[in-house]
Design an enzyme around this catalytic site. Sequence first.
Site, short mmCIF file in Angstrom:
data_model
loop_
_atom_site.label_atom_id
_atom_site.label_comp_id
_atom_site.label_asym_id
_atom_site.label_seq_id
_atom_site.Cartn_x
_atom_site.Cartn_y
_atom_site.Cartn_z
N ASP A 13 0.85 -1.18 0.00
CA ASP A 13 0.00 0.00 0.00
C ASP A 13 0.89 1.24 0.00
O ASP A 13 2.10 1.15 0.29
CB ASP A 13 -0.91 -0.02 1.24
N ASP A 15 -0.22 5.08 1.03
CA ASP A 15 -0.43 5.98 2.15
C ASP A 15 -0.48 5.19 3.46
O ASP A 15 -1.19 4.20 3.59
CB ASP A 15 -1.74 6.76 1.97
#
Length: 263
Positions: A13, A15
């Site tokens: 991922d 953020d």
Amino acid sequence: MAERSEIECWLTDMDGVLVHENDAIPGASELLAGWEAAGIPYLVLTNNSIFTARDLSARLRSSGLHVPEDRIWTSALATAAFLQQQVPGGSAFVIGEAGILTALHDAGFVMTETDPDFVVVGETRTYSFEAITRAIRLINRGARFIITNPDATGPSAEGPLPATGAVAALITKATGREPYVVGKPNPMMFRSALNKIGAHSKRTGMIGDRMDTDVVAGIEAGLHTVLVLTGISDQAEIEKYPFRPDEIVRSVADLLPSGPSES
């Protein structure tokens, strides 16, 4: 399930894992550079469908992280890949911005308001009541309802903003039709990412900061899951769920060859 030492490819991922707001998280640059140097296939994933991979590559570069655009996989790209598989050369009415519009265009789709195969709702900062009304009418006439991601809100400096999931709920209420969600937590997004880099789930790891999207989708896709505590999850959040990641680490710095870990 493979041990970390057996992992040959990585999905991560963005953020909360690599960056926090506009700042790189300590260890992220070294981790990415290590993968590049070792020739390890990887993709950076995000549910954000506003931006193109090129936009996000530039954003990461301004944060001090070098991620080529072909190493970025967004919910918009996953949605375009899915729809291209469903109806090659199809048509769509789209509520969204450059990320989803560019991805669908590159996949050979025609954008139209006249009898489209799909109504596609993605992230945008300028939701239009007129466009939402058009989407409702097209779905009622038979267009299939797709959304890039289920997030109900997104962040801003002033506070939460309504996002794709909230607009989709409005359309569902008006049509009685539930959308098909391509982005996380649908493991479809991970499977399309695996296909892009030619990876096998048994030898791929997923690094995320959310139990309700990254970890659960990783588990369902058969990946080795790693939860970092630099995003929204803490021990209290972890305890809310009946499943667990394979590993819990403080940050991506703990995934460096010399970094400690805890599970």
